[in-house]
Design a protein around this motif. Structure first.
Motif, short mmCIF file in Angstrom:
data_model
loop_
_atom_site.label_atom_id
_atom_site.label_comp_id
_atom_site.label_asym_id
_atom_site.label_seq_id
_atom_site.Cartn_x
_atom_site.Cartn_y
_atom_site.Cartn_z
N ASN A 144 60.71 51.53 75.66
CA ASN A 144 61.48 51.66 74.42
C ASN A 144 60.69 51.14 73.22
N ALA A 145 59.87 50.12 73.42
CA ALA A 145 59.13 49.52 72.32
C ALA A 145 57.86 50.28 71.95
N HIS A 146 57.24 50.97 72.92
CA HIS A 146 55.91 51.51 72.67
C HIS A 146 55.75 53.02 72.81
N HIS A 147 56.74 53.71 73.33
CA HIS A 147 56.56 55.14 73.58
C HIS A 147 57.39 55.98 72.61
N ALA A 148 56.87 57.16 72.34
CA ALA A 148 57.59 58.13 71.51
C ALA A 148 58.85 58.59 72.25
N LEU A 149 59.80 59.10 71.48
CA LEU A 149 61.06 59.52 72.08
C LEU A 149 60.87 60.58 73.15
N GLU A 150 59.93 61.50 72.96
CA GLU A 150 59.70 62.54 73.97
C GLU A 150 59.30 61.91 75.31
N GLN A 151 58.47 60.88 75.25
CA GLN A 151 58.05 60.18 76.47
C GLN A 151 59.23 59.44 77.09
N ARG A 152 60.03 58.78 76.26
CA ARG A 152 61.21 58.06 76.76
C ARG A 152 62.20 59.02 77.40
N LEU A 153 62.39 60.17 76.75
CA LEU A 153 63.31 61.19 77.29
C LEU A 153 62.80 61.71 78.63
N ALA A 154 61.52 62.02 78.71
CA ALA A 154 60.95 62.52 79.98
C ALA A 154 61.12 61.49 81.09
N ARG A 155 60.83 60.22 80.79
CA ARG A 155 60.99 59.16 81.79
C ARG A 155 62.43 59.05 82.24
N TRP A 156 63.37 59.09 81.28
CA TRP A 156 64.79 58.96 81.63
C TRP A 156 65.25 60.14 82.48
N LEU A 157 64.86 61.35 82.10
CA LEU A 157 65.27 62.52 82.88
C LEU A 157 64.73 62.46 84.30
N LEU A 158 63.47 62.03 84.46
CA LEU A 158 62.90 61.90 85.81
C LEU A 158 63.64 60.85 86.63
N ALA A 159 63.92 59.70 86.01
CA ALA A 159 64.64 58.63 86.72
C ALA A 159 66.05 59.08 87.10
N ALA A 160 66.72 59.76 86.18
CA ALA A 160 68.08 60.25 86.47
C ALA A 160 68.05 61.29 87.58
N HIS A 161 67.07 62.20 87.52
CA HIS A 161 66.96 63.23 88.55
C HIS A 161 66.67 62.63 89.91
N ASP A 162 65.76 61.64 89.95
CA ASP A 162 65.44 60.98 91.22
C ASP A 162 66.69 60.38 91.86
N ARG A 163 67.54 59.78 91.05
CA ARG A 163 68.71 59.09 91.59
C ARG A 163 69.90 60.03 91.84
N SER A 164 69.93 61.15 91.17
CA SER A 164 71.10 62.02 91.26
C SER A 164 71.22 62.70 92.63
N GLY A 165 70.08 63.03 93.23
CA GLY A 165 70.12 63.72 94.52
C GLY A 165 70.52 65.18 94.41
N VAL A 166 70.53 65.74 93.20
CA VAL A 166 70.87 67.15 93.01
C VAL A 166 69.70 67.84 92.32
N PRO A 167 69.54 69.17 92.55
CA PRO A 167 68.40 69.86 91.94
C PRO A 167 68.49 70.01 90.42
#
Length: 197
Positions: A144-167
């Motif tokens: 949150n402190a050092h990355h651009a929003l696009e990077q933060r969004l990509a990280r969040w989407l990957l983390a959410a997808h990993d945990r969701s268990g759905v395609p």
């Protein structure tokens, strides 16, 4: 009510327990449905139940002084919502909210503390999970402190997808904006940038 079948359990903490520890713990667990938007713990409230997540994912949210939430971590089938009780906490330091529908095993805090005291493998797994969650929160703060929003969004989407268990994830830009602590229009621009890339 029948006890959970260990062979069908998706929560990684529960699945890693020896049969004897799982059998003892399962007597105190109740299967529950998690609803989209359901709050499991409110900031400052006494934690009465913990939730071993089976499917879906839960956000841990810091509540800022202006009342706005900001996500500090995600909890999926790798973890437990309310785990701070085994570290000596009694009240919730964050809000825990279901970001998708799903399933979990709910347990009263007293039963978890008893099992924690009697079950060496459970104790080790919960302490390791607490460490991993602390690392996740630290990485989120650094991102949150050092990355651009696009990077933060990509990280969040990957983390959410990993945990969701759905395609595919069905999330609104409004929800993502709250999780990232930005305006919806900003998420729309960042999502367009990612899509073009």
């Amino acid at each position: 009510m029948s006890l959970p079948d260990k062979a069908k359990v998706k929560n990684r903490i529960l699945a890693a327990l020896p049969d004897a520890e799982f059998a003892m713990l399962s007597k105190a667990m109740t299967p529950v449905e998690l609803e989209l938007g359901q709050t499991l713990h409110r900031h400052g409230d006494v934690i009465e139940h913990v939730y071993f997540v089976e499917t879906g994912f839960i956000s841990a949210l810091a509540v800022l002084s202006d009342g706005h939430p900001l996500e500090i971590g995600l909890i999926g089938a790798e973890g437990l919502a309310g785990f701070s009780v085994v570290l000596g906490g009694a009240t919730s330091y964050s809000e825990t909210m279901c970001q998708t529908g799903g399933k979990a095993y709910r347990m009263q805090v007293g039963a978890l503390k008893d099992a924690f005291a009697q079950s060496p493998v459970l104790r080790d797994l919960l302490l390791r999970y607490a460490l991993i969650f602390q690392v996740q929160v630290s990485q989120t703060a650094a991102c949150n402190a050092h990355h651009a929003l696009e990077q933060r969004l990509a990280r969040w989407l990957l983390a959410a997808h990993d945990r969701s268990g759905v395609p595919q994830l069905s999330l609104t830009q409004d929800l993502i904006a709250v999780m990232l602590g930005v305006r919806r229009a900003t998420v729309s621009i960042a999502a367009s940038t990612l899509q073009r890339a």
